[in-house]
Design an enzyme around this catalytic site. Structure first.
Site, PDB file in Angstrom:
ATOM      1  N   GLY A 117       0.712  -1.667   0.179  1.00  0.00           N
ATOM      2  CA  GLY A 117      -0.197   0.095  -0.201  1.00  0.00           C
ATOM      3  C   GLY A 117       1.288   1.183   0.071  1.00  0.00           C
ATOM      4  O   GLY A 117       2.068   0.889   0.344  1.00  0.00           O
ATOM      5  N   LYS A 118       0.219   2.440  -0.012  1.00  0.00           N
ATOM      6  CA  LYS A 118       1.387   3.473   0.227  1.00  0.00           C
ATOM      7  C   LYS A 118       0.265   4.882  -0.790  1.00  0.00           C
ATOM      8  O   LYS A 118      -1.106   4.696  -1.080  1.00  0.00           O
ATOM      9  CB  LYS A 118       1.865   3.687  -1.676  1.00  0.00           C
ATOM     10  CG  LYS A 118       3.455   4.621  -0.979  1.00  0.00           C
ATOM     11  CD  LYS A 118       4.226   3.678  -0.520  1.00  0.00           C
ATOM     12  CE  LYS A 118       5.174   4.894   0.141  1.00  0.00           C
ATOM     13  NZ  LYS A 118       6.282   3.700   0.168  1.00  0.00           N
ATOM     14  N   GLY A 119       0.090   5.800   0.053  1.00  0.00           N
ATOM     15  CA  GLY A 119      -0.485   7.005   0.212  1.00  0.00           C
ATOM     16  C   GLY A 119       0.147   8.192   0.224  1.00  0.00           C
ATOM     17  O   GLY A 119       1.411   8.079   0.088  1.00  0.00           O
ATOM     18  N   ASP A 158       6.461   8.099   5.826  1.00  0.00           N
ATOM     19  CA  ASP A 158       7.108   8.758   4.510  1.00  0.00           C
ATOM     20  C   ASP A 158       8.141   9.654   4.353  1.00  0.00           C
ATOM     21  O   ASP A 158       7.625  10.256   5.137  1.00  0.00           O
ATOM     22  CB  ASP A 158       6.275   7.704   3.797  1.00  0.00           C
ATOM     23  CG  ASP A 158       6.843   7.559   1.844  1.00  0.00           C
ATOM     24  OD1 ASP A 158       7.773   8.357   1.062  1.00  0.00           O
ATOM     25  OD2 ASP A 158       6.672   5.526   1.777  1.00  0.00           O
TER      26      ASP A 158
END
Length: 428
Positions: A117-119, A158
């Site tokens: 996942g990433k956001g 991040d």
């Protein structure tokens, strides 16, 4: 099967290869080296879902500004989605999808029970006060509350976010759920369920990968010179560890440029970006270089640990390091990768080298579930063990199939993901 690129055409870097373009090209190339059903490969080219949300923020002057947030969930066949949240002006859906794909491979290479996942939010974090950052983060948690959770999707820090951001995010989610749920995010401060060693983990794993690569190619670490582009958490921790282990770090850089001493720098005395932003050029050193020049230094190991797309088709011919170890995510474009392969310059890929972050995030998740904190010593011992196991799995594919390290890492990842998908089957 040989990894020779004689049949691969070197294409110019298009827009310096978006993360999504690069991730899909790498997937397609790796698929030629492993017996995986075409349907699985086709499914892996696309995310399960991408959430786009509006995140309103009341600014200090009383005005309201609306930012756009994203959460890409790529694949969860092996477990909950896992990946960072970044605050950066250029965050967009495609970037989040590409980075979430890399997280899927990274978790599979490390044999962790997670998917990718990433956001993030398209915002310049430097333009926000601490109070605005907190309000933005809490509202973002509210907007994502229905698609995240400790068994569904577990964000982490991040670019532009940190442990404090995760603390706010966790608190907001917990208030929404009516109970304290520390496992909804990782990368938190230890006092509220975070893991010791989490912040240093990507740099530590990068150093371990560099050490193992030096040994694999028959060199002595004490006779090894290292250049590190980027002196943030990853680059600084990797440089300091390698120095402790006997390597000679001759050059490091931050956003303003690099310092270089062919006899070796005293890395431990140089402040990291977190300790003192943009302090590298303020240190005494015989020479200063640009961030482009540090990539072309004649060293044994080059660690690009700053941002993506720094080794490109334009400069790959000028990389003179014997080994490249990717500390950043996606520092080498697809075209540059092909050039380095043709020049027999091994590249230890990001999905192996900097996987310490997600690995210790997994340890943190376990600690949160069990409500039992590990010591720093245990965290580092477990990380070392996981990294060496993953290194051996990838090395075996390199040796047996004569693959590049990146292709070998993808073979390991794709084999595990494909087996999981075949075992679970496809819902009608």
């Amino acid at each position: 099967m040989s990894s020779s690129s004689s049949q691969q055409e070197v294409e110019p870097d298009e827009e310096l290869d978006s993360a999504l373009v690069t991730a899909r090209r790498q997937l397609e190339r790796a698929a030629t080296h492993v017996d995986v059903d075409d349907g699985v490969i086709e499914r892996l080219k696309h995310p399960t879902r991408v959430e786009q949300v509006s995140v309103p923020l009341e600014r200090e002057d009383g005005s309201v500004e609306v930012f756009t947030g994203y959460r890409a969930q790529h694949d969860d066949v092996r477990g909950p989605y896992k990946g960072g949240l970044r605050y950066h002006p250029e965050v967009n859906a495609d970037e989040c999808i590409g980075l979430s794909m890399w997280m899927t491979w990274k978790c599979a290479v490390m044999d962790l029970p997670f998917g990718g996942g990433k956001g993030g939010i398209a915002v310049d974090p430097k333009s926000l006060s601490d109070e605005e950052t907190e309000r933005l983060t809490r509202r973002f948690a509210e907007e994502l509350r229905y698609v995240i959770g400790p068994t569904r999707d577990v964000p982490a820090p991040d670019m532009g976010t940190d442990a404090q951001t995760m603390a706010w995010f966790m608190d907001a989610y917990s208030m929404q759920q009516g109970e304290t749920i520390p496992g909804v995010v990782t990368g938190k401060p230890p006092v509220i369920g975070g893991s010791y060693g989490r912040e240093e983990a990507p740099g530590r794993s990068t150093a371990i990968a560099a050490r193992e690569a030096v040994d694999y190619y028959g060199h002595d670490l004490e006779d090894t010179t290292v250049a590190v582009q980027g002196f943030g958490s990853v680059g600084a921790n990797a440089a300091r560890l390698l120095e402790d282990w006997g390597a000679t770090v001759v050059a490091v850089s931050d956003v303003n440029g690099a310092i270089y001493d062919p006899n070796g720098l005293d890395v431990s005395s140089i402040p990291t970006h977190d300790e003192e932003p943009e302090a590298v050029l303020e240190q005494n050193a015989p020479e200063t270089l640009s961030n482009e020049e540090i990539l072309e230094l004649d060293v044994d190991v080059l660690i690009p640990a700053a941002v993506g797309n720094v080794i490109t088709a334009d400069n790959a011919e000028h990389v003179t390091a014997e080994i490249v170890v990717e500390g950043a995510n996606g520092p080498t474009t697809f075209a540059a990768d092909t050039i380095l392969e043709e020049r027999d310059v091994p590249v230890i890929p990001d999905i192996l080298a900097n996987a310490g972050g997600v690995t210790v995030s997994y340890f943190e998740w376990l600690q949160d579930i069990n409500r039992r904190q590990w010591s720093l010593e245990r965290v580092n011992e477990e990380l070392e063990e996981h990294m060496l196991d993953a290194w051996d799995d990838v090395r075996q594919e390199v040796d047996e199939k004569e693959l590049t390290w990146r292709d070998a890492a993808y073979v390991v990842a794709l084999s595990r993901i494909a087996e999981a998908k075949a075992t679970r089957g496809l819902w009608p």
